[in-house]
Structures are given as structure tokens and as C-alpha cells.
Design a protein around this motif. Structure first.
Motif, PDB file in Angstrom:
ATOM      1  N   LYS A 213       0.815  -1.220   0.000  1.00 24.78           N
ATOM      2  CA  LYS A 213       0.000   0.000   0.000  1.00 24.78           C
ATOM      3  C   LYS A 213       0.849   1.271   0.000  1.00 24.78           C
ATOM      4  CE  LYS A 213      -3.937  -2.120   2.395  1.00 24.78           C
ATOM      5  NZ  LYS A 213      -4.865  -2.043   3.561  1.00 24.78           N
ATOM      6  N   ASP A 214       2.026   1.213  -0.593  1.00 26.98           N
ATOM      7  CA  ASP A 214       2.898   2.382  -0.613  1.00 26.98           C
ATOM      8  C   ASP A 214       3.824   2.281  -1.824  1.00 26.98           C
ATOM      9  OD1 ASP A 214       4.051   4.738   0.094  1.00 26.98           O
ATOM     10  OD2 ASP A 214       4.692   4.107   2.083  1.00 26.98           O
ATOM     11  N   VAL A 215       4.545   3.373  -2.084  1.00 27.69           N
ATOM     12  CA  VAL A 215       5.506   3.416  -3.185  1.00 27.69           C
ATOM     13  C   VAL A 215       6.893   3.588  -2.585  1.00 27.69           C
ATOM     14  CG1 VAL A 215       6.232   4.666  -5.254  1.00 27.69           C
ATOM     15  CG2 VAL A 215       3.795   4.405  -4.735  1.00 27.69           C
ATOM     16  N   GLY A 216       7.860   2.840  -3.102  1.00 28.44           N
ATOM     17  CA  GLY A 216       9.217   2.934  -2.592  1.00 28.44           C
ATOM     18  C   GLY A 216       9.846   1.566  -2.471  1.00 28.44           C
ATOM     19  N   THR A 217      11.021   1.510  -1.854  1.00 31.96           N
ATOM     20  CA  THR A 217      11.776   0.252  -1.742  1.00 31.96           C
ATOM     21  C   THR A 217      12.449   0.161  -0.372  1.00 31.96           C
ATOM     22  OG1 THR A 217      12.235   0.245  -4.120  1.00 31.96           O
ATOM     23  CG2 THR A 217      13.635  -1.137  -2.743  1.00 31.96           C
ATOM     24  N   MET A 218      12.388  -1.020   0.212  1.00 33.48           N
ATOM     25  CA  MET A 218      13.142  -1.284   1.434  1.00 33.48           C
ATOM     26  C   MET A 218      14.330  -2.170   1.093  1.00 33.48           C
ATOM     27  SD  MET A 218      12.034  -2.937   5.126  1.00 33.48           S
ATOM     28  CE  MET A 218      11.901  -4.642   4.552  1.00 33.48           C
ATOM     29  N   LEU A 219      15.522  -1.718   1.482  1.00 32.37           N
ATOM     30  CA  LEU A 219      16.750  -2.470   1.252  1.00 32.37           C
ATOM     31  C   LEU A 219      17.285  -2.964   2.585  1.00 32.37           C
ATOM     32  CD1 LEU A 219      18.527   0.001  -1.232  1.00 32.37           C
ATOM     33  CD2 LEU A 219      17.296  -2.089  -1.840  1.00 32.37           C
ATOM     34  N   GLU A 220      17.485  -4.279   2.711  1.00 28.70           N
ATOM     35  CA  GLU A 220      18.143  -4.808   3.897  1.00 28.70           C
ATOM     36  C   GLU A 220      19.649  -4.625   3.744  1.00 28.70           C
ATOM     37  OE1 GLU A 220      16.872  -8.738   4.768  1.00 28.70           O
ATOM     38  OE2 GLU A 220      14.738  -8.223   4.805  1.00 28.70           O
ATOM     39  N   GLY A 221      20.383  -4.829   4.846  1.00 31.25           N
ATOM     40  CA  GLY A 221      21.806  -4.524   4.871  1.00 31.25           C
ATOM     41  C   GLY A 221      22.602  -4.936   3.643  1.00 31.25           C
ATOM     42  N   PRO A 222      22.672  -6.240   3.309  1.00 30.34           N
ATOM     43  CA  PRO A 222      23.454  -6.664   2.147  1.00 30.34           C
ATOM     44  C   PRO A 222      22.941  -6.063   0.831  1.00 30.34           C
ATOM     45  CG  PRO A 222      23.004  -8.526   3.595  1.00 30.34           C
ATOM     46  CD  PRO A 222      22.167  -7.388   4.100  1.00 30.34           C
ATOM     47  N   GLU A 223      21.614  -5.871   0.707  1.00 30.81           N
ATOM     48  CA  GLU A 223      21.058  -5.269  -0.504  1.00 30.81           C
ATOM     49  C   GLU A 223      21.501  -3.814  -0.650  1.00 30.81           C
ATOM     50  OE1 GLU A 223      16.748  -7.174  -1.326  1.00 30.81           O
ATOM     51  OE2 GLU A 223      16.940  -6.239   0.657  1.00 30.81           O
ATOM     52  N   ALA A 224      21.520  -3.083   0.470  1.00 30.16           N
ATOM     53  CA  ALA A 224      21.941  -1.684   0.439  1.00 30.16           C
ATOM     54  C   ALA A 224      23.383  -1.557  -0.025  1.00 30.16           C
ATOM     55  CB  ALA A 224      21.763  -1.052   1.816  1.00 30.16           C
TER      56      ALA A 224
END
Length: 228
Positions: A183-194
Motif C-alpha cells: 500500500k505504498d511506493v518505494g523500496t526497502m533495502l536490507e543490509g546486504p542489498e543496500a
């Protein structure tokens, strides 16, 4: 520094001086926790980092011969954009070695704060959330308001790209991603992904961050000795 003064410093500003008792490099530890408070005071039940506390402290760090480097611990959901950017710009302008460490998360305007240091770490379980600028309060539905929000968003993505290994185009792609957040726009990056995306330099914890900062300070001292 006396114990009472140290306790007061931690309580009022979330900061602490490291290394003075051991004879090692003198490091200022700064915590950015909770909501970034700007011109308006946040709720009394909300943990907040006040930018009027941080700006004078950052000026002191730059001007003081008693401080060799800065370690920043972050666990913030974001907050006031202008306050967050002003703190990030101040950190980025410091001439002394700086290292940041993202713990629980560094979301929204916490992103620029995390990358403002000369080197950045994130713990494996840490998270970064990149999302579009949101309006708080009443939104006036005119073209000028939209343009202002777009310009503000551009300031954020430009700062992120200038202080990380990500391009502004890639940051905007993640920011406008409609599939990652419910229900939102954007991205969550976990540690290794960041780290893989190039937003953060390295996955690591407190010992890694301190080791890197001591290493940077030592190189800075050696450079100054050669120029003398």
C-alpha cells in the motif's frame, strides 16, 4: 570529563567522547535516533533527535583540536526533510574522518544522513527505505506545490547519489517502485542489498565501524606529518 557531565551529555545530546581515557584517537560518538525534529516539536511520547542540538555540536567537532573523528549511530524512521538535509550537509562538509553505522534502520530522510559520512556501514538486519517525498498537513492543489515537492525530492536523490555509489536514476527507480512496499511506493533495502546497490559501503557492526574510523584517523595523521 566527569561522570555527571558525561551522563548529562548522553541524556541531552545522545553523544559521548571516546578514547580520551585510553590514549587512543579521540572520537565523538553521535546518535541519531527516533524522529528528526525540525522547526516543529514532535509529540512528547516520541523519541526525537533535535537538529538545533546537532548543528552546534558538528561545528564544535570541526573546530576542536581535541576531536579526531566522528562515529554516527543511526536508527531513525526519518522526519523533517529540511532539518535532516541540513544535518547531512553539515556532516558531509566536515574535514575530519567520519563513519556512520545504520543499526535498526535509516529510513526516508535518514538515507542522506547515513551516506553523509565519508564511509558507511549497516548491520546485516538493518534496513534503508527510499520513498517519494510526502506532504504533511494541508496540501494546496496547485502546480507550484507539486513543483516544490519534485524539487525537494530531487535535492534528496541528488545528495544520495553524490555521497554513494548509486546513480540518481537508480535511486529514483527504487523511490518510485510500486511493488516493494504494501500500500505504498518505494523500496526497502536490507543490509546486504543496500551494499550491493551501492547506497552503503559495507555490511558490519560496531567493531568494524570503529576499526575503520581509527584507520582513517591514522592515515589523516600520517598525511599531516608528511606535509609538515
Amino acid at each position: 570529563m566527569e561522570k555527571n557531565e558525561t551522563d548529562e551529555q548522553i541524556r541531552e545530546t545522545g553523544s559521548l567522547d571516546l578514547g580520551s581515557e585510553t590514549g587512543r584517537h579521540r572520537i565523538r560518538l553521535l546518535t541519531i535516533i527516533g524522529e528528526i525534529e525540525g522547526h516543529e516539536t514532535v509529540s512528547g511520547n516520541t523519541k526525537a533527535t533535535k537538529y538545533e542540538h546537532l548543528l552546534p555540536m558538528l561545528a564544535e567537532i570541526e573546530d576542536s583540536d581535541q576531536i579526531d573523528g566522528l562515529l554516527i549511530l543511526l536508527n531513525t524512521l526519518g522526519g523533517d526533510i529540511e532539518a535532516g538535509l541540513s544535518i547531512a550537509e553539515m556532516i558531509a562538509s566536515l574535514s575530519k574522518p567520519t563513519v556512520s553505522l545504520v543499526l535498526g534502520g535509516s529510513h526516508s530522510i535518514g538515507g542522506p544522513l547515513a551516506v553523509s559520512a565519508k564511509y558507511s556501514f549497516i548491520v546485516p538486519s538493518g534496513t534503508m527505505i527510499i520513498h517519494p517525498v510526502r506532504s504533511s498537513g494541508m496540501f494546496i492543489g496547485v502546480a507550484q506545490s507539486l513543483r516544490n515537492m519534485i524539487r525537494t525530492q530531487d535535492r534528496i536523490t541528488r545528495f544520495l547519489s553524490e555521497h554513494s555509489r548509486m546513480t540518481q536514476k537508480r535511486i529514483e527507480e527504487l523511490m518510485l517502485n510500486p511493488k516493494e512496499l504494501v500500500k505504498d511506493v518505494g523500496t526497502m533495502l536490507e543490509g546486504p542489498e543496500a551494499v550491493r546497490e551501492g547506497l552503503i559501503d559495507e555490511v558490519g557492526g560496531l567493531s568494524n565501524a570503529l576499526h575503520k574510523l581509527h584507520e582513517m584517523i591514522e592515515k589523516e595523521h600520517q598525511k599531516k606529518c608528511k606535509n609538515m
